[in-house]
Design an enzyme around this catalytic site. Structure first.
Site, PDB file in Angstrom:
ATOM      1  CD  GLU A 106      -2.878  -1.125   2.384  1.00  0.00           C
ATOM      2  OE1 GLU A 106      -2.825  -0.189   3.204  1.00  0.00           O
ATOM      3  OE2 GLU A 106      -3.711  -2.047   2.470  1.00  0.00           O
ATOM      4  CG  ASN A 149      -0.561  -6.700  -1.829  1.00  0.00           C
ATOM      5  OD1 ASN A 149      -1.093  -7.210  -2.807  1.00  0.00           O
ATOM      6  ND2 ASN A 149      -1.022  -6.863  -0.592  1.00  0.00           N
ATOM      7  CG  HIS A 185      -9.417  -6.221   1.429  1.00  0.00           C
ATOM      8  ND1 HIS A 185      -9.627  -7.410   2.085  1.00  0.00           N
ATOM      9  CD2 HIS A 185      -8.102  -5.946   1.583  1.00  0.00           C
ATOM     10  CE1 HIS A 185      -8.497  -7.834   2.618  1.00  0.00           C
ATOM     11  NE2 HIS A 185      -7.552  -6.967   2.327  1.00  0.00           N
ATOM     12  CD  GLU A 214      -4.176  -8.048   1.721  1.00  0.00           C
ATOM     13  OE1 GLU A 214      -5.018  -7.476   2.420  1.00  0.00           O
ATOM     14  OE2 GLU A 214      -2.986  -7.678   1.643  1.00  0.00           O
ATOM     15  CG  ASP A 216     -12.086  -9.674   2.475  1.00  0.00           C
ATOM     16  OD1 ASP A 216     -11.998  -8.694   1.713  1.00  0.00           O
ATOM     17  OD2 ASP A 216     -11.613  -9.683   3.633  1.00  0.00           O
TER      18      ASP A 216
HETATM   19  C1  XIL Z   1      -5.311  -7.084   8.493  1.00  0.00           C
HETATM   20  C2  XIL Z   1      -5.543  -8.343   9.311  1.00  0.00           C
HETATM   21  O1  XIL Z   1      -6.468  -9.155   8.622  1.00  0.00           O
HETATM   22  C3  XIL Z   1      -6.059  -7.990  10.674  1.00  0.00           C
HETATM   23  O2  XIL Z   1      -6.138  -9.142  11.493  1.00  0.00           O
HETATM   24  C4  XIL Z   1      -5.149  -6.960  11.342  1.00  0.00           C
HETATM   25  O3  XIL Z   1      -5.731  -6.534  12.542  1.00  0.00           O
HETATM   26  C5  XIL Z   1      -4.942  -5.757  10.424  1.00  0.00           C
HETATM   27  O4  XIL Z   1      -4.454  -6.190   9.169  1.00  0.00           O
HETATM   28  N1  XIL Z   1      -4.572  -4.986   3.906  1.00  0.00           N
HETATM   29  C6  XIL Z   1      -3.485  -5.785   4.190  1.00  0.00           C
HETATM   30  C7  XIL Z   1      -3.564  -6.784   5.302  1.00  0.00           C
HETATM   31  O5  XIL Z   1      -2.504  -5.763   3.451  1.00  0.00           O
HETATM   32  O6  XIL Z   1      -2.330  -7.025   5.916  1.00  0.00           O
HETATM   33  C8  XIL Z   1      -4.580  -6.393   6.334  1.00  0.00           C
HETATM   34  O7  XIL Z   1      -4.707  -7.447   7.268  1.00  0.00           O
HETATM   35  C9  XIL Z   1      -5.900  -6.051   5.680  1.00  0.00           C
HETATM   36  C10 XIL Z   1      -5.754  -4.885   4.723  1.00  0.00           C
END
Ligand code: XIL
Length: 309
Positions: A106, A149, A185, A214, A216
């Protein structure tokens, strides 16, 4: 654990490889959690994605970092040194075992294509921090594929353009970058298959691998549709089909196994919608419609089909 070993060919740590999790103090490392995950994946013949070396948000930074930099006579030099040590220690430890690293997580603003001004690495080192991190990671494990990423690019065309431009600059400077991860996400907006496919193609056009890292897709997004679980399944299929259409799209990682364990239920922006139920398995570890839609999408993409009766 059984579902994780049976259903997935790749594994990534949700938190245990973040700098904060690994390093309780500048020169002190605790690899117990990370080692456990690596052992699990290798025992199951699964690929590993390392996540993540350098991230300035949420739980990405060690709690001691700011004090350490404040105390340094030359904070930029101290940060360079810490980054070099951290990369050598962590990437070196897992050399040959972790296939891909999210070296940088990020770099850009949440809703803009500019560098995030709150990013301590950018503040002290400028864009050079990307190259430094990539060069150190490559030296520590020449076989690892190194990724940048990013988040929320899937529905922000300008931010995606900025990410591509950033990757082009990194490549032009000769830094070892091998892939771009789009986090996926989708809690603000459901995925659009055509847009995503186009973005994955643009990453591939740079000669880079592309992964959804990631994924979801929360169920409340589909509350207004007659069958939310079916709509969620279609959204999952859309993401998989977008990736399957692009040869250099080399993987999709879901951010969790089952709906009883999702970060979205405690994350400040999404906690109000809990239960978010964003994953492929429900809280009882039963496969959801989304799981079956994903399996169908994967089977449809196999060039040959086993026909049985
Ligand atoms: C999140 C985890 O899922 C949580 O458990 C933690 O509290 C915070 O981080 N982007 C990312 C991940 O790159 O590392 C993050 O993971 C979610 C957003």
């Amino acid at each position: 654990m059984q579902v994780a070993s049976r259903e997935f060919t790749s594994v990534t740590p949700e938190n245990s490889m973040k700098w904060r999790s690994l390093a309780p103090a500048p020169d002190e490392y605790d690899f117990s959690g990370a080692d456990q995950l690596v052992d699990f994946a290798l025992a199951n013949g699964q690929r590993l994605r390392g996540h993540t070396l350098f991230w300035h948000r949420l739980n990405g930074l060690p709690s001691w970092l700011h004090a350490e930099l404040d105390a340094a006579s030359d904070p930029a030099a101290r940060l360079r040194e810490l980054m070099a040590d951290h990369t050598a220690t962590v990437v070196g430890r897992y050399a040959g075992r972790i296939a891909q690293w999210d070296v940088i997580n990020e770099p850009l603003g949440i809703a803009s294509g500019d560098f995030d001004r709150e990013n301590i690495f950018y503040q002290l080192l400028g864009e050079e921090y990307l190259d430094l991190a990539l060069l150190h990671a490559h030296a520590a494990d020449p076989s690892a594929e190194l990724f940048i990423n990013e988040t929320f690019t899937e529905f922000q065309p300008q931010k995606f353009d900025a990410l591509i431009a950033l990757a082009q600059r990194v490549l032009a400077r000769g830094a070892p970058l091998h892939g771009i991860g789009l986090q996926g996400h989708f809690f603000l907006r459901a995925p659009d298959e055509a847009v995503l496919r186009d973005q994955l193609r643009r990453i591939a056009a740079l000669g880079l691998k592309a992964e959804i890292t990631e994924l979801d897709i929360p169920l409340p997004l589909f509350d207004t549709t007659p069958d939310p679980l079916a709509a969620q399944a279609q959204a999952y299929a859309d993401v998989f089909n977008a990736c399957l259409a692009v040869p250099l799209c080399s993987g999709i990682t879901v951010w969790g196994v089952d709906d009883a364990h999702t970060w979205l239920d405690s994350f400040v922006i999404t906690a109000g919608n809990a239960p978010n139920r964003p994953l492929l398995f429900d809280g009882q570890l039963q496969a959801k419609p989304a799981y079956h839609a994903v399996v169908d999408a994967l089977l449809d993409a196999v060039p040959w089909r086993i026909v049985s009766n």
